[in-house]
Design a protein around this motif. Structure first.
Motif, PDB file in Angstrom:
ATOM      1  N   ILE A 196      38.879  42.310  19.382  1.00  0.00           N
ATOM      2  CA  ILE A 196      40.257  42.760  19.161  1.00  0.00           C
ATOM      3  C   ILE A 196      40.446  43.225  17.719  1.00  0.00           C
ATOM      4  O   ILE A 196      41.103  44.241  17.457  1.00  0.00           O
ATOM      5  N   LEU A 197      39.848  42.499  16.778  1.00  0.00           N
ATOM      6  CA  LEU A 197      39.942  42.906  15.375  1.00  0.00           C
ATOM      7  C   LEU A 197      39.316  44.280  15.141  1.00  0.00           C
ATOM      8  O   LEU A 197      39.855  45.116  14.410  1.00  0.00           O
ATOM      9  N   ALA A 198      38.157  44.515  15.784  1.00  0.00           N
ATOM     10  CA  ALA A 198      37.502  45.823  15.662  1.00  0.00           C
ATOM     11  C   ALA A 198      38.383  46.929  16.243  1.00  0.00           C
ATOM     12  O   ALA A 198      38.532  48.005  15.643  1.00  0.00           O
ATOM     13  N   LEU A 199      38.980  46.663  17.406  1.00  0.00           N
ATOM     14  CA  LEU A 199      39.888  47.642  18.012  1.00  0.00           C
ATOM     15  C   LEU A 199      41.076  47.922  17.101  1.00  0.00           C
ATOM     16  O   LEU A 199      41.484  49.078  16.931  1.00  0.00           O
ATOM     17  N   LEU A 200      41.629  46.872  16.518  1.00  0.00           N
ATOM     18  CA  LEU A 200      42.784  47.037  15.637  1.00  0.00           C
ATOM     19  C   LEU A 200      42.475  47.958  14.471  1.00  0.00           C
ATOM     20  O   LEU A 200      43.253  48.873  14.156  1.00  0.00           O
ATOM     21  N   SER A 201      41.347  47.742  13.815  1.00  0.00           N
ATOM     22  CA  SER A 201      40.986  48.601  12.683  1.00  0.00           C
ATOM     23  C   SER A 201      40.869  50.056  13.105  1.00  0.00           C
ATOM     24  O   SER A 201      41.382  50.956  12.428  1.00  0.00           O
ATOM     25  N   GLY A 202      40.190  50.295  14.223  1.00  0.00           N
ATOM     26  CA  GLY A 202      40.016  51.668  14.693  1.00  0.00           C
ATOM     27  C   GLY A 202      41.330  52.370  14.944  1.00  0.00           C
ATOM     28  O   GLY A 202      41.551  53.507  14.488  1.00  0.00           O
ATOM     29  N   PHE A 203      42.241  51.687  15.630  1.00  0.00           N
ATOM     30  CA  PHE A 203      43.524  52.304  15.972  1.00  0.00           C
ATOM     31  C   PHE A 203      44.444  52.434  14.756  1.00  0.00           C
ATOM     32  O   PHE A 203      45.146  53.435  14.612  1.00  0.00           O
ATOM     33  N   ILE A 204      44.437  51.430  13.874  1.00  0.00           N
ATOM     34  CA  ILE A 204      45.287  51.506  12.684  1.00  0.00           C
ATOM     35  C   ILE A 204      44.854  52.667  11.787  1.00  0.00           C
ATOM     36  O   ILE A 204      45.691  53.444  11.300  1.00  0.00           O
TER      37      ILE A 204
END
Length: 529
Positions: free
Chosen positions: A5-13
């Protein structure tokens, strides 16, 4: 699952903070989730930690790269896939190197390392054969030019430094909160973070509102012929193109017009350099300029030069299937009534389209593979120096910046150091269709205006053609996929900004620091957390 989830968050942010649709304030927290992910992995008992850090980082960076640059697929699916997947891989490797250092160094030293390492990576992307600096962090503020007027001192690496400093402070604040379970200890960090964001913006606003446009007014016309490169451009003879350009010019030209600018390779039917003076389309242009003796014409053109002396064969020369050698050029030329033809050959080339990276390695593996975007399928030949075009107006010296070259800040300063008083960008962004591609490309041009404090006239085949002032403001433009001509006044000046003189000095310092920290920490044992 939390790491995923943290990896996804960085990508989308990071993607949601990118121009031209995003809000760059998000860039200041874009790396925090990835830093937290790495910290969780490093302090856990999981095995194969480097591989785990790489995997999660790669997921995040693929998301960022895909959302922001997927428009490349409209030109070539393979090229887009390569750019997205390989660029994401390189970014993920930066996180792995950070992980290796973080195991051996203090938190502050390791965070200093990732900040400097990232800027070193961005600098690499400006110079090597697989150059792809589109996602360099400083580019992320291109639509918010009132925030970054200080780029005239730092270039885009000032923006990259800004982004990383805030991300690092945010990350440290999160770790502090997790330990204290209270916001009380965060007041000091909060004030520092807000100040680090707000103060540079306030400084920039002060520069923006106090900046004075000083110089000599010059009258320009940007032509937008709107020719479909997939179905028309390479099938229309140069004579017909000349007629179209002159027809468009007639809608705007007057006795005070100093410069007419036409797009990249608008004369796409290859011309032998030695035969240019005898070409019928060239005579048409000369006749028109004789009727408007004050006016200069800067246009894109495709040249070819057949090599008769084997000693003149260069690394970028091409061998025809028939056995002869030739040089292929993506060029700009300037015509007027008082000088001979002035030429410049594009020197920052698009990988896979205009140049084959590391040919001594790639050719034995895949042969002479090049992506076909129409026209002559060949490597382009470049030139060493940044040529500038002198005009009949002594106060106007134009920089002929061709397409992809406008993405490179320090490269563009070479034109200004050679005397350019106005930047003329000629491009053909039609390959990507009506996507973010041409919008982002226009947006990046605004950074070059601020860095060099030069007004810009931009002629794009299908758009967006525009006039941009030295503060990065788009003062007028022609909509995408329309045919027409844009006229207006630019301010020609010969002042030299600090960045023009110093170039990417921040990146050079970052390279030294990153290398020093890496060498020192690699001789240490891993720290116990």
């Amino acid at each position: 699952m939390k790491n995923f989830i943290l990896a996804l968050l960085s990508g989308f942010i990071l993607a949601l903070g990118w121009p031209t649709y995003g809000f760059p304030l998000l860039l200041f927290i874009g790396f925090v989730p990835l830093l937290l992910m790495e910290h969780r992995v490093r302090t856990s008992s999981v095995g194969w930690k480097k591989l785990v850090v790489f995997g999660y980082s790669y997921i995040g960076f693929v998301i960022w790269n895909y959302i922001t640059t997927n428009w490349l697929q409209y030109a070539d699916v393979f090229g887009a896939s390569f750019a997205i997947l390989v660029n994401s891989l390189l970014m993920a490797l930066m996180m792995v190197l950070y992980h290796s250092v973080a195991k051996r160094a203090t938190r502050n030293i390791s965070l200093l390392f990732i900040m400097c390492l990232w800027m070193a990576f961005e600098k690499l992307h400006l110079g090597w054969d697989f150059s792809w600096p589109w996602l360099n962090l400083g580019n992320g503020f291109s639509e918010y030019i009132t925030w970054i007027q200080w780029y005239e001192y730092t270039g885009t690496f000032g923006g990259s430094l800004w982004v990383w400093l805030v991300n690092i402070l945010m990350f440290k604040a999160v770790l502090t909160y997790r330990i204290a379970k209270s916001v009380q200890p965060l007041k000091k960090e909060g004030i520092l973070i807000v100040s680090l964001i707000v103060v540079p913006i306030l400084i920039s606003l002060g520069i923006f509102h106090s900046y004075k446009m000083e110089g000599t007014p010059v009258n320009v016309i940007a032509l937008q012929p709107n020719i479909d490169p997939y179905s028309e451009k390479y099938d229309v003879p140069n004579e017909a193109i000349a007629d179209l350009l002159l027809k468009l010019t007639d809608t705007k030209i007057n006795a005070e017009t100093d410069l007419i600018v036409a797009p990249e390779t608008v004369f796409a039917d290859n011309v032998k350099i030695s035969q240019l003076e005898d070409m019928y389309f060239k005579r048409k242009l000369d006749v028109y300029l004789s009727e408007h003796p004050k006016t200069n014409l800067l246009t894109g053109i495709s040249f070819i030069n057949f090599i008769t002396d084997s000693a003149q064969i260069k690394e970028q020369s091409n061998k025809h299937s028939s056995g002869f050698w030739y040089d292929d050029y993506n060029s700009a030329m300037l015509l007027n009534q008082s000088d001979s033809v002035q030429l410049y050959h594009k020197s920052k080339l698009v990988v896979g389209v205009e140049t084959l990276p590391y040919p001594e390695i790639i050719k034995p593996l895949i042969g002479d593979f090049m992506i076909d975007l129409g026209g002559t399928l060949a490597m382009k030949t470049t030139q060493e120096d940044r040529e500038v075009f002198t005009t009949d107006n002594k106060n106007l010296i134009a920089a002929p910046i061709i397409c992809y070259e406008s993405v490179y800040g320090e490269f563009v300063t070479g034109y200004v150091r050679n005397g350019a008083t106005v930047l003329a960008i000629i491009t053909n962004d039609a390959w990507w269709g009506d996507t973010q591609g041409h919008k982002q490309h226009l947006s990046l041009a605004r950074l070059r205006a601020i860095e060099t404090r030069r007004d810009i006239v931009r002629s794009a085949n299908t758009g967006i053609s525009a006039l941009i002032n030295a503060k990065g403001e788009i003062t007028s433009s022609l909509a995408y996929n329309t045919q027409g001509a844009l006229s207006g006044t630019l301010i020609s000046n010969d002042k030299i900004s600090f960045y023009t003189l110093a170039g990417d000095y921040i990146a050079r310092i970052a390279i030294f620091v990153a290398l020093f920290v890496f060498l020192i920490t690699m001789f240490r044992r891993s720290r116990v957390f």
